[in-house]
Design an enzyme around this catalytic site. Structure first.
Site, PDB file in Angstrom:
ATOM      1  N   ARG A 138       5.410  -2.976   5.405  1.00  0.00           N
ATOM      2  CA  ARG A 138       5.512  -3.481   4.030  1.00  0.00           C
ATOM      3  C   ARG A 138       4.843  -4.847   3.924  1.00  0.00           C
ATOM      4  O   ARG A 138       4.118  -5.114   2.962  1.00  0.00           O
ATOM      5  CB  ARG A 138       6.966  -3.566   3.570  1.00  0.00           C
ATOM      6  N   CYS A 139       5.068  -5.704   4.899  1.00  0.00           N
ATOM      7  CA  CYS A 139       4.451  -7.030   4.873  1.00  0.00           C
ATOM      8  C   CYS A 139       2.921  -6.940   4.834  1.00  0.00           C
ATOM      9  O   CYS A 139       2.260  -7.802   4.256  1.00  0.00           O
ATOM     10  CB  CYS A 139       4.853  -7.833   6.103  1.00  0.00           C
ATOM     11  N   MET A 140       2.368  -5.903   5.466  1.00  0.00           N
ATOM     12  CA  MET A 140       0.913  -5.799   5.603  1.00  0.00           C
ATOM     13  C   MET A 140       0.237  -5.110   4.425  1.00  0.00           C
ATOM     14  O   MET A 140      -0.953  -4.822   4.490  1.00  0.00           O
ATOM     15  CB  MET A 140       0.572  -5.029   6.884  1.00  0.00           C
TER      16      MET A 140
END
Length: 408
Positions: free
Chosen positions: A397-399
């Protein structure tokens, strides 16, 4: 008016996403300056790129269009004047106060083609790179400057976590004031995309990087077309949430409520999405440490369009059921609830899943204990290699920054 953005849920079928393939900025990490650059380790670039390519291929295989941050910035340089403005603002925010060094940087960067210019801004500029610009005396000058610090401009190694510098919410965008100076420079690229890119320049602005209080995309979860969640965290402050709520609730077409979750202010709980993500309409991953009492501030506009806030204390499960109108909620604990497994897999972002559709998520292969729990809960998982990418302390999700999702 078409804005190029549609994101009304964490789980709507993902159709278009922005990524950043790790680049030379990772090779400008040094052990002495990891803390300054918000890293705990130094990923091996070639392997990190291989893993990131596998991530992109995984998304493409599911029908997701993948676009890259560097390309979007280059496509935003629609005239020589816009390019010059980006260079000027980049130098203004680079921390370079010496006129001579600034001039050398302007000459060095100004001669680069557009794509190389953007990539070099991201990678940072080593002082040794400027020697060819400045002539024979520059080496003495630069080696004496700043006690031998090797960079004229710091790298931006956190860029492959595209979730944080801005967030898509509904048909609009919030461009963030980041918690640290190191990451705040990243948001300049978002500013140019949403001011100049032909596909995205019409998007309404819910928050702007010129604000004084920090807000980061990892703290923003779009739970439904009506409900937005934001973490009060180490990196997102109450004043920012007030501003975001005021704008989104008064100007967006669908959002009616913002839930502000009060989470621990520690690095291991850096953002809301490191402890809590949505994987299906009624299923969520969680870190076991938030399974007890949690405080949520419910923000809504009254009939006179004035903000009203009330506090709720209770179990996360009950809060989600109430505000998302669900009969039941399944919380899937990171590490299957084991203190040791949860701590280890929290470190490698076991709770940080990217939903590509209802009940279908991308996860890191290394978080096998949490992944088993997801499968047992009926979630379809797609694993990607993660030995090097995970060293940056962020998950799938962060990426990723969704640009378009179908409605759930």
């Amino acid at each position: 008016m078409e804005t190029g953005i549609h994101n009304t849920s964490e789980i709507g079928r993902l159709k278009k996403v922005m990524l950043h393939r790790p680049g030379a900025e990772l090779e400008n990490l040094m052990p002495e300056y990891l803390e300054r650059l918000l890293f705990d380790d130094i990923p091996y670039l070639r392997e990190a790129q291989r893993e990131h390519d596998a991530f992109a291929d995984c998304l493409r295989s599911q029908g997701v269009e993948v676009v890259y941050l560097t390309d979007l910035v280059v496509e935003s340089l629609t005239s020589p004047e816009v390019r010059q403005d980006l260079l000027r603002q980049f130098l203004n925010e680079s921390g370079v106060t010496d006129d001579r060094t600034r001039g050398l940087l302007a000459d060095y960067l100004g001669d680069l083609p557009d794509k190389e210019l953007v990539s070099t801004m991201m990678a940072g500029v080593r002082k040794e790179q400027l020697r060819s610009v400045g002539g024979g005396k520059l080496g003495d000058y630069l080696s004496a400057a700043e006690d031998g610090y090797p960079f004229a401009v710091d790298p931006m190694p956190n860029l492959y976590f595209t979730r944080d510098p801005f967030a898509t919410i509904g048909t609009g965008v919030s461009i963030h004031k980041m918690h640290t100076a190191t990451r705040n420079r990243e948001t300049l690229f978002g500013k140019f995309i949403f001011e100049h890119h032909p596909d995205y320049r019409n998007a309404p602005r819910w928050y702007d990087r010129g604000e004084t209080s920090s807000l980061e995309g990892g703290d923003i979860l779009v739970l439904s077309p009506q409900v937005l969640a934001v973490g009060i965290s180490q990196r997102t402050h109450e004043d920012s949430i007030d501003q975001l709520a005021e704008t989104v609730l008064s100007q967006s077409k669908t959002f009616r409520k913002l839930l502000a979750f009060n989470i621990p202010k520690t690095r291991s709980f850096m953002h809301l999405d490191t402890v809590f993500t949505m994987v299906d309409r009624d299923k969520f991953t969680v870190h076991p440490n938030i399974l007890g009492q949690i405080t949520v501030f419910v923000m809504e506009l009254d009939e006179n369009r004035r903000m009203k806030i009330h506090q709720e204390d209770g179990r996360l499960e009950d809060i989600l059921k109430e505000h998302l109108n669900l009969d039941r909620v399944t919380l899937i604990p990171c590490g299957q609830g084991s203190e040791i497994d949860a701590a280890r897999e929290q470190w490698s972002d076991g709770s940080n899943t990217l939903a590509i559709g209802p009940g279908e998520v991308v996860v890191y292969s290394r978080n096998y204990v949490t992944n088993r729990s997801l499968e047992e809960a009926g979630i379809k998982i797609r694993t990607i290699p993660s030995a090097e990418l995970s060293r940056g302390r962020g998950g799938p999700r962060c990426m990723s920054m969704p640009l378009w999702r179908e409605d759930p």
